[in-house]
Design a protein around this motif. Structure first.
Motif, PDB file in Angstrom:
ATOM      1  N   LEU A  18      -7.839  -7.089   1.669  1.00 36.46           N
ATOM      2  CA  LEU A  18      -7.389  -6.473   0.412  1.00 36.46           C
ATOM      3  C   LEU A  18      -5.864  -6.442   0.417  1.00 36.46           C
ATOM      4  O   LEU A  18      -5.266  -6.248   1.471  1.00 36.46           O
ATOM      5  CB  LEU A  18      -7.858  -5.025   0.342  1.00 36.46           C
ATOM      6  CG  LEU A  18      -9.309  -4.697   0.035  1.00 36.46           C
ATOM      7  CD1 LEU A  18      -9.541  -3.207   0.261  1.00 36.46           C
ATOM      8  CD2 LEU A  18      -9.638  -5.063  -1.402  1.00 36.46           C
ATOM      9  N   GLY A  19      -5.275  -6.585  -0.746  1.00 32.61           N
ATOM     10  CA  GLY A  19      -3.813  -6.473  -0.793  1.00 32.61           C
ATOM     11  C   GLY A  19      -3.278  -7.132  -2.039  1.00 32.61           C
ATOM     12  O   GLY A  19      -3.914  -8.033  -2.589  1.00 32.61           O
ATOM     13  N   LEU A 125      -3.922  -4.840   3.486  1.00 30.86           N
ATOM     14  CA  LEU A 125      -2.578  -5.262   3.893  1.00 30.86           C
ATOM     15  C   LEU A 125      -1.591  -4.509   3.004  1.00 30.86           C
ATOM     16  O   LEU A 125      -1.511  -4.764   1.806  1.00 30.86           O
ATOM     17  CB  LEU A 125      -2.414  -6.773   3.734  1.00 30.86           C
ATOM     18  CG  LEU A 125      -3.381  -7.650   4.538  1.00 30.86           C
ATOM     19  CD1 LEU A 125      -3.071  -9.135   4.329  1.00 30.86           C
ATOM     20  CD2 LEU A 125      -3.303  -7.322   6.024  1.00 30.86           C
ATOM     21  N   GLU A 126      -0.881  -3.553   3.595  1.00 31.59           N
ATOM     22  CA  GLU A 126      -0.063  -2.642   2.800  1.00 31.59           C
ATOM     23  C   GLU A 126       1.395  -3.097   2.780  1.00 31.59           C
ATOM     24  O   GLU A 126       1.984  -3.326   3.839  1.00 31.59           O
ATOM     25  CB  GLU A 126      -0.193  -1.231   3.371  1.00 31.59           C
ATOM     26  CG  GLU A 126      -1.673  -0.915   3.672  1.00 31.59           C
ATOM     27  CD  GLU A 126      -2.157   0.410   3.165  1.00 31.59           C
ATOM     28  OE1 GLU A 126      -1.494   1.418   3.450  1.00 31.59           O
ATOM     29  OE2 GLU A 126      -3.207   0.430   2.473  1.00 31.59           O
ATOM     30  N   VAL A 127       1.915  -3.256   1.565  1.00 33.64           N
ATOM     31  CA  VAL A 127       3.276  -3.777   1.380  1.00 33.64           C
ATOM     32  C   VAL A 127       3.961  -3.039   0.236  1.00 33.64           C
ATOM     33  O   VAL A 127       3.299  -2.441  -0.607  1.00 33.64           O
ATOM     34  CB  VAL A 127       3.255  -5.292   1.042  1.00 33.64           C
ATOM     35  CG1 VAL A 127       2.952  -6.126   2.262  1.00 33.64           C
ATOM     36  CG2 VAL A 127       2.270  -5.582  -0.059  1.00 33.64           C
ATOM     37  N   ASP A 128       5.305  -3.099   0.217  1.00 32.42           N
ATOM     38  CA  ASP A 128       6.059  -2.490  -0.882  1.00 32.42           C
ATOM     39  C   ASP A 128       6.056  -3.440  -2.074  1.00 32.42           C
ATOM     40  O   ASP A 128       6.300  -4.632  -1.909  1.00 32.42           O
ATOM     41  CB  ASP A 128       7.533  -2.292  -0.493  1.00 32.42           C
ATOM     42  CG  ASP A 128       7.679  -1.460   0.762  1.00 32.42           C
ATOM     43  OD1 ASP A 128       6.716  -0.746   1.103  1.00 32.42           O
ATOM     44  OD2 ASP A 128       8.744  -1.546   1.404  1.00 32.42           O
ATOM     45  N   ASP A 129       5.860  -2.902  -3.264  1.00 33.92           N
ATOM     46  CA  ASP A 129       5.925  -3.741  -4.468  1.00 33.92           C
ATOM     47  C   ASP A 129       7.245  -4.519  -4.537  1.00 33.92           C
ATOM     48  O   ASP A 129       7.278  -5.665  -4.959  1.00 33.92           O
ATOM     49  CB  ASP A 129       5.815  -2.877  -5.736  1.00 33.92           C
ATOM     50  CG  ASP A 129       4.363  -2.538  -6.060  1.00 33.92           C
ATOM     51  OD1 ASP A 129       3.479  -2.837  -5.233  1.00 33.92           O
ATOM     52  OD2 ASP A 129       4.132  -1.962  -7.138  1.00 33.92           O
ATOM     53  N   HIS A 206      -9.713  -0.437   7.134  1.00 28.88           N
ATOM     54  CA  HIS A 206      -8.617  -0.466   8.116  1.00 28.88           C
ATOM     55  C   HIS A 206      -7.341  -0.739   7.326  1.00 28.88           C
ATOM     56  O   HIS A 206      -7.362  -1.520   6.385  1.00 28.88           O
ATOM     57  CB  HIS A 206      -8.810  -1.606   9.115  1.00 28.88           C
ATOM     58  CG  HIS A 206     -10.088  -1.519   9.879  1.00 28.88           C
ATOM     59  ND1 HIS A 206     -10.166  -1.043  11.158  1.00 28.88           N
ATOM     60  CD2 HIS A 206     -11.363  -1.842   9.524  1.00 28.88           C
ATOM     61  CE1 HIS A 206     -11.424  -1.079  11.571  1.00 28.88           C
ATOM     62  NE2 HIS A 206     -12.172  -1.559  10.590  1.00 28.88           N
ATOM     63  N   ARG A 207      -6.245  -0.119   7.737  1.00 27.16           N
ATOM     64  CA  ARG A 207      -4.966  -0.364   7.059  1.00 27.16           C
ATOM     65  C   ARG A 207      -3.996  -1.022   8.033  1.00 27.16           C
ATOM     66  O   ARG A 207      -3.929  -0.623   9.194  1.00 27.16           O
ATOM     67  CB  ARG A 207      -4.346   0.965   6.598  1.00 27.16           C
ATOM     68  CG  ARG A 207      -5.156   1.705   5.554  1.00 27.16           C
ATOM     69  CD  ARG A 207      -4.497   3.072   5.295  1.00 27.16           C
ATOM     70  NE  ARG A 207      -5.348   3.939   4.492  1.00 27.16           N
ATOM     71  CZ  ARG A 207      -5.305   3.995   3.158  1.00 27.16           C
ATOM     72  NH1 ARG A 207      -4.434   3.250   2.493  1.00 27.16           N
ATOM     73  NH2 ARG A 207      -6.105   4.805   2.499  1.00 27.16           N
ATOM     74  N   ILE A 208      -3.255  -1.995   7.525  1.00 28.29           N
ATOM     75  CA  ILE A 208      -2.244  -2.669   8.349  1.00 28.29           C
ATOM     76  C   ILE A 208      -0.920  -2.666   7.599  1.00 28.29           C
ATOM     77  O   ILE A 208      -0.891  -2.907   6.388  1.00 28.29           O
ATOM     78  CB  ILE A 208      -2.675  -4.123   8.648  1.00 28.29           C
ATOM     79  CG1 ILE A 208      -3.825  -4.122   9.651  1.00 28.29           C
ATOM     80  CG2 ILE A 208      -1.510  -4.948   9.179  1.00 28.29           C
ATOM     81  CD1 ILE A 208      -4.264  -5.501  10.069  1.00 28.29           C
ATOM     82  N   ASP A 209       0.162  -2.394   8.326  1.00 32.28           N
ATOM     83  CA  ASP A 209       1.502  -2.482   7.735  1.00 32.28           C
ATOM     84  C   ASP A 209       1.877  -3.957   7.623  1.00 32.28           C
ATOM     85  O   ASP A 209       2.264  -4.588   8.609  1.00 32.28           O
ATOM     86  CB  ASP A 209       2.504  -1.732   8.626  1.00 32.28           C
ATOM     87  CG  ASP A 209       3.940  -1.906   8.143  1.00 32.28           C
ATOM     88  OD1 ASP A 209       4.152  -2.480   7.046  1.00 32.28           O
ATOM     89  OD2 ASP A 209       4.858  -1.478   8.875  1.00 32.28           O
TER      90      ASP A 209
END
Ligand code: ADP
Ligand code: ADP
Ligand code: ZN
Length: 234
Positions: A18-19, A125-129, A206-209
Motif C-alpha cells: 500500500l502507498g 509504505l509511508e512517505v511525505d506528500d 505493517h508500516r515502513i518508513d
C-alpha cells in the motif's frame, strides 16, 4: 497472520504493498519477486497493457488514467481475477497498486477465499506528500524489461544502459506530471488510505518508513516478507 491455513504455508502467500504514487511499490515489488519467487501483480501495468492493446477495458481506463483518477472497480477487479487464476500465482503474489478502494479490498477477500488463501500482510509504505512530485517527475523505466530508474535517486550504473538487460531505450509515463500527481495523491488520501485501518483491524498491517533510501526500505521489507513466505533471511 489472519488465519491458520496460511500459517501452514499450504496456500499461496499474499502480500499487499500500500502507498501513494511514487512510494516505491513497483521498485520494491520487483525486488521481492526476485528474492522470494513471488509474482508481482501490478494493476497499473495490467491497465497500461490493456490500453496499449486497445481492449474494451483499456479504452474505458485510458481517459481516467490520463487525468489521475481511479479506474472503475468493476474493470480493475475483473483484471485481477483473471490474473490470479493463472497457474504461476500459486507460488505467491505481491499486489502492487491493488486494492485501492474498500470495494476492491472486499472483492479481493472473496477471490482469495475461493483459493483457500487470504491476505498475509499488507505493508504500508509511508512517505511525505511533498517528496512525491520529485519521485514521480524523475521516474523512468527500461523500455525492454521495465526496470525502474530515477533521475536523481537511481541512475543506471552505466549511463544510458539498463543494469538488468543492457537495453538502451527508456520511457516515461504520460501520467507522471506534476498536475496529475496532485490528482493521484488526492485519490490516494480519499479512497486508498482508509485501507490502512481496514488491514490494521485484521491484524495484517505493517508500516515502513519509505522515506529511507531504496536499500533500507528493501531490508525493512525483507524482515516482514521472509517469515510470511517461510524463506530464511539472506
Ligand atoms: P510506485 O510504484 O509506488 O508508484 P516507484 O517504485 O515507481 O513507485 O518509485 C517512484 C520513483 O522513485 C522511481 O523513479 C524510483 O526509482 C524512485 N524511488 C523508489 N523508492 C525510492 C526511495 N526509497 N528513495 C528514493 N527514490 C525512490
Ligand atoms: P502509481 O503507483 O504511480 O500510482 P500505478 O501504475 O499503480 O501508478 O497506476 C497508474 C494509474 O492506473 C492510476 O493513477 C489509476 O488511474 C490506475 N489504477 C491502477 N491501479 C488501480 C486500481 N487498483 N484501481 C483503480 N485504478 C487503478
Ligand atoms: Zn532493461
Amino acid at each position: 497472520m489472519t488465519d491458520a491455513t496460511t500459517a501452514t504455508g499450504a496456500t499461496m502467500p499474499v502480500l499487499i504493498l500500500l502507498g501513494p504514487p511514487g512510494a516505491g511499490k513497483g521498485t520494491q515489488a520487483k525486488k521481492l519477486e526476485e528474492q522470494f519467487g513471488l509474482i508481482q501483480l501490478s494493476t497499473g501495468d495490467l491497465l497500461r497493457d490493456a490500453v496499449a492493446r486497445g481492449t474494451q477495458a483499456g479504452k474505458a481506463a485510458q481517459e481516467v488514467m490520463d487525468r489521475g483518477g481511479l479506474v472503475g472497480d468493476d474493470i480493475v477487479i475483473r483484471i485481477v481475477a483473471d490474473r490470479l487464476d493463472a497457474p504461476d500465482c500459486e507460488q505467491g503474489v505481491i499486489l502492487d497498486g491493488f486494492p485501492r478502494t474498500t470495494a476492491q479490498a472486499a472483492a479481493l477477500e472473496g477471490l482469495l477465499a475461493q483459493k483457500g488463501a487470504s491476505v498475509n500482510a499488507a505493508i504500508s509504505l509511508e512517505v511525505d506528500d511533498a517528496a512525491m512530485v520529485e519521485r514521480i517527475s524523475g521516474r523512468f523505466t527500461c523500455a525492454a524489461c521495465g526496470e525502474g530508474y530515477h533521475d536523481s535517486f537511481k541512475q543506471p550504473q552505466a549511463q544510458g544502459v539498463c543494469d538488468k538487460c543492457g537495453g538502451t531505450e527508456f520511457k516515461r509515463r504520460a501520467d507522471d506530471t506534476a498536475e496529475t500527481v496532485r490528482s493521484r495523491l488526492a485519490a490516494y488520501h480519499a479512497d486508498t488510505a482508509p485501507l490502512i485501518d481496514f488491514y490494521d483491524a485484521k491484524g495484517a498491517l505493517h508500516r515502513i518508513d519509505a522515506m529511507q533510501p531504496i536499500a533500507a526500505v528493501e531490508r525493512s521489507l525483507q524482515a516482514i516478507v521472509a517469515p510470511v513466505t517461510g524463506a530464511a533471511l539472506a
